[in-house]
Enzyme design. Structure first.
Site, mmCIF file in Angstrom:
data_model
loop_
_atom_site.group_PDB
_atom_site.id
_atom_site.type_symbol
_atom_site.label_atom_id
_atom_site.label_comp_id
_atom_site.label_asym_id
_atom_site.label_seq_id
_atom_site.Cartn_x
_atom_site.Cartn_y
_atom_site.Cartn_z
ATOM 1 N N THR A 71 0.838 -1.206 0.000
ATOM 2 C CA THR A 71 0.000 0.000 0.000
ATOM 3 C C THR A 71 0.873 1.256 0.000
ATOM 4 O O THR A 71 0.649 2.184 -0.778
ATOM 5 C CB THR A 71 -0.919 -0.006 1.251
ATOM 6 O OG1 THR A 71 -1.761 -1.159 1.172
ATOM 7 C CG2 THR A 71 -1.767 1.238 1.339
ATOM 8 N N ASN A 152 -6.034 -9.938 -7.013
ATOM 9 C CA ASN A 152 -6.171 -10.612 -5.715
ATOM 10 C C ASN A 152 -7.544 -11.232 -5.500
ATOM 11 O O ASN A 152 -7.691 -12.147 -4.703
ATOM 12 C CB ASN A 152 -5.859 -9.638 -4.571
ATOM 13 C CG ASN A 152 -6.640 -8.356 -4.678
ATOM 14 O OD1 ASN A 152 -6.551 -7.641 -5.688
ATOM 15 N ND2 ASN A 152 -7.415 -8.053 -3.661
ATOM 16 N N GLN A 180 0.540 -10.021 -5.515
ATOM 17 C CA GLN A 180 0.075 -11.416 -5.588
ATOM 18 C C GLN A 180 0.988 -12.316 -6.430
ATOM 19 O O GLN A 180 0.739 -13.516 -6.538
ATOM 20 C CB GLN A 180 -1.347 -11.478 -6.177
ATOM 21 C CG GLN A 180 -2.408 -10.874 -5.280
ATOM 22 C CD GLN A 180 -2.628 -11.647 -3.982
ATOM 23 O OE1 GLN A 180 -2.273 -12.822 -3.874
ATOM 24 N NE2 GLN A 180 -3.209 -11.000 -2.987
ATOM 25 N N SER A 200 4.949 -7.089 -1.411
ATOM 26 C CA SER A 200 4.703 -7.133 0.032
ATOM 27 C C SER A 200 5.026 -8.526 0.573
ATOM 28 O O SER A 200 4.572 -9.532 0.017
ATOM 29 C CB SER A 200 3.231 -6.812 0.269
ATOM 30 O OG SER A 200 2.958 -6.767 1.643
ATOM 31 N N HIS A 202 4.149 -10.294 3.239
ATOM 32 C CA HIS A 202 3.212 -11.227 3.883
ATOM 33 C C HIS A 202 2.409 -12.058 2.898
ATOM 34 O O HIS A 202 1.687 -12.966 3.283
ATOM 35 C CB HIS A 202 2.317 -10.490 4.893
ATOM 36 C CG HIS A 202 1.263 -9.604 4.311
ATOM 37 N ND1 HIS A 202 -0.049 -9.995 4.237
ATOM 38 C CD2 HIS A 202 1.312 -8.351 3.797
ATOM 39 C CE1 HIS A 202 -0.770 -8.996 3.710
ATOM 40 N NE2 HIS A 202 0.039 -7.993 3.440
ATOM 41 N N THR A 238 13.881 4.662 10.703
ATOM 42 C CA THR A 238 14.803 3.555 10.974
ATOM 43 C C THR A 238 14.279 2.282 10.313
ATOM 44 O O THR A 238 13.103 1.949 10.440
ATOM 45 C CB THR A 238 14.960 3.355 12.496
ATOM 46 O OG1 THR A 238 15.448 4.578 13.035
ATOM 47 C CG2 THR A 238 15.927 2.223 12.819
ATOM 48 N N CYS A 327 -10.087 -8.149 0.908
ATOM 49 C CA CYS A 327 -9.336 -7.488 1.980
ATOM 50 C C CYS A 327 -9.843 -6.127 2.434
ATOM 51 O O CYS A 327 -9.055 -5.260 2.772
ATOM 52 C CB CYS A 327 -7.880 -7.286 1.622
ATOM 53 S SG CYS A 327 -7.136 -8.072 0.284
HETATM 54 N N1 PLP Z 1 -2.080 -5.018 -3.797
HETATM 55 C C1 PLP Z 1 -2.637 -6.238 -3.899
HETATM 56 C C2 PLP Z 1 -2.857 -6.830 -5.250
HETATM 57 C C3 PLP Z 1 -2.989 -6.950 -2.759
HETATM 58 O O1 PLP Z 1 -3.539 -8.154 -2.857
HETATM 59 C C4 PLP Z 1 -2.738 -6.371 -1.502
HETATM 60 C C5 PLP Z 1 -3.109 -7.097 -0.263
HETATM 61 O O2 PLP Z 1 -4.177 -7.112 0.198
HETATM 62 C C6 PLP Z 1 -2.161 -5.100 -1.447
HETATM 63 C C7 PLP Z 1 -1.840 -4.466 -2.612
HETATM 64 C C8 PLP Z 1 -1.869 -4.426 -0.145
HETATM 65 O O3 PLP Z 1 -0.770 -5.028 0.430
HETATM 66 P P1 PLP Z 1 -0.219 -4.575 1.875
HETATM 67 O O4 PLP Z 1 -1.016 -5.328 2.863
HETATM 68 O O5 PLP Z 1 1.206 -4.978 1.873
HETATM 69 O O6 PLP Z 1 -0.393 -3.110 1.945
#
Ligand code: PLP
Length: 377
Positions: A71, A152, A180, A200, A202, A238, A327
Site C-alpha cells: 500500500t 487478488n 500477488q 509485500s 506477507h 529507521t 481485503c
Molecule cells: N495489492 C494487492 C494486489 C494486494 O492483494 C494487496 C493485499 O491485500 C495489497 C496491494 C496491499 O498489500 P499490503 O497489505 O502490503 O499493503
C-alpha cells in the site's frame, strides 16, 4: 480441523523465516544508521536482503527501496509520478486493489488537473489490450499506466510484456503491483521493461508490515516520508531490520521452490474446481480460467436461501476463506471487482486461495463442508 484457504489475504510465516527473525532479534539490534560495528553489521544485513530482492526481478540493487507494505509503495508511486515526473493522466483498471483506486480518488479530488481513465475489461475481467492501446494513443498527456500483475480477488494475470510494449510505444510510464505474484510468477524487468513495481512480504510467507518498491534507475522521485537519510533518502525512518531480512529469506525460499509450489497449487485448484462442480449444482468460476494465478480460485455459488451467510457458515465450519469483498477490513459489502464484472448479486462469491502448505486432503474436506452447507434442506 480448521483449514486456511485465505492465502491471497495473507500467508503464514514459514518456520525458516521465523528462525531468521529470531536470529536477527537475538543478535542484531543495532541501528543500521549507526557507524559503530553493531550498526554496520545491521546495515550489511539490509544490503544483503536488497541484493536478494533485486535478483528476484533482475534489477540492480540501487533500484530497490524498502517500505512498510505494498500500500505504501503504491501510494508513493502514484503520488510522486504526479509530483516529480509531470504525469497528468493515469490509466488503470476498475478491478485494481483499493490502495490504487482510493489513492487515485484522493489525488483527483485534490488536483483537478489529473485525469484518471479506466481501461475496458472483458467479461472475464481480462484487460482489453486493444482498448488500452486506443487510450494510450488518444492523448498527448504524460501518462502512467498502473495495472496489477495478478488480481487478488479473481486471480487474473495481466500480460506484463504486452502492457510494457504498448507503454513504450506511447512513451507512457508503467507501474505494476505484484503483491500477488512476486515469488510465484517469473518476473524479469530486464526482459520486460517496467518503470515501477511493488510487492509485500506477507503474501509470500514473510512478515506483515514490510514491502518494497522497484524504481527504474532513470527516475528520480522525492520521498513521501522525510527525515533521516535512510534508503538513500527515498524512505526515511529507521529500517525494519528484522522484517527486511525475513522478507528476503521468504522470497529466497519461495523462488527456490517456485515451480514445485506452483505445480502443487495448480493441482489443488484444478481438483477443487472438479470436486465443487461434482458436489454442488450450478457452481461457476469467476475470472479468466485460462490465464490466472494458481493460488486463487473465485467461486460463484448459485442463489439459495442456505447461502445467505455462506462466509459466516464456512467460518463456523472451520474453513477460512474470503467473501467476494476480500481485503476490505472485514467488511462484507459488495466487492468493486464483482460489481465491475456485473456478477449477479444474488449469487455468493467466495475466494479460496492456496499456499504450498495446503494439502489435497484439506481441499476434499472443504468441498465436503461446502456441499453440506449448500445442499442441506
Ligand atoms: N495489492 C494487492 C494486489 C494486494 O492483494 C494487496 C493485499 O491485500 C495489497 C496491494 C496491499 O498489500 P499490503 O497489505 O502490503 O499493503
Amino acid at each position: 480441523m480448521t483449514i486456511y484457504l485465505d492465502n491471497a489475504a495473507t500467508t503464514p510465516l514459514l518456520p525458516e523465516v521465523k528462525e531468521e527473525m529470531k536470529y536477527v532479534i537475538d543478535n542484531h539490534y543495532g541501528n543500521p544508521s549507526s557507524i559503530h560495528k553493531l550498526g554496520r553489521t545491521a546495515k550489511t544485513l539490509i544490503e544483503k536482503a536488497r541484493k536478494t530482492i533485486s535478483s528476484a526481478i533482475t534489477c540492480s540493487v540501487g533500484e530497490i527501496f524498502f517500505t512498510s507494505c505494498a500500500t505504501e509503495s503504491n501510494n508513493m508511486i502514484l503520488h510522486q509520478c504526479i509530483s516529480n515526473l509531470d504525469v497528468t493522466r493515469i490509466i488503470t483498471s476498475p478491478i485494481e486493489h483499493h490502495c490504487i483506486l482510493h489513492t487515485l480518488e484522493h489525488l483527483t479530488k485534490h488536483n483537478l488537473l489529473i485525469e484518471v481513465v479506466y481501461v475496458a475489461i472483458k467479461p472475464n475481467g481480462q484487460i482489453d489490450y486493444e482498448n488500452l492501446k486506443a487510450l494510450l494513443t488518444s492523448s498527448e498527456k504524460k501518462t502512467l499506466v498502473s495495472l496489477m500483475h495478478g488480481n487478488n480477488e479473481i486471480g487474473n494475470l495481466t500480460d506484463l510484456k504486452v502492457v510494457s510494449q504498448l507503454c513504450q510505444e506511447s512513451n507512457a510510464l508503467f507501474h505494476t503491483d505484484t503483491a500477488q505474484t512476486i515469488g510465484k510468477e517469473y518476473i524479469n524487468v530486464q526482459e520486460t521493461h517496467v518503470d515501477f513495481l511493488t510487492g509485500s512480504a506477507h503474501k509470500f510467507h514473510g512478515p506483515k508490515g514490510i514491502g518494497f518498491v522497484y524504481i527504474y534507475g532513470d527516475h528520480k522521485l522525492d520521498p513521501i516520508l522525510h527525515g533521516g537519510a535512510q534508503e538513500r533518502n527515498m524512505r526515511s525512518g529507521t529500517e525494519n531490520l528484522i522484517c527486511i531480512v525475513a522478507m528476503a529469506k521468504a522470497l529466497e525460499i519461495s523462488l527456490a521452490n517456485r515451480e514445485k509450489w506452483q505445480a502443487h497449487m495448480l493441482l489443488l485448484k484444478t481438483e477443487m474446481k472438479k470436486m465443487l462442480v461434482d458436489t454442488i449444482e450450478g457452481i461457476e468460476f469467476i475470472g479468466d480460467q485460462e490465464n490466472s494465478l494458481n493460488h486463487v480460485l473465485s467461486v460463484s455459488f448459485p442463489p439459495s436461501p442456505h447461502l445467505d451467510l455462506l462466509e459466516v457458515n464456512l467460518d463456523m465450519n472451520g474453513v477460512y476463506a474470503s467473501a467476494g469483498s476480500a481485503c476490505s477490513s472485514g467488511t462484507l459489502t459488495a466487492s468493486h471487482v464483482m460489481d465491475a464484472l456485473n456478477i449477479n448479486p444474488l449469487r455468493k462469491t467466495v475466494r479460496f486461495s492456496f499456499s504450498s502448505l495446503n494439502t489435497l486432503e484439506e481441499i476434499k474436506e472443504v468441498v465436503k463442508r461446502c456441499g453440506k452447507i449448500c445442499n442441506k434442506g
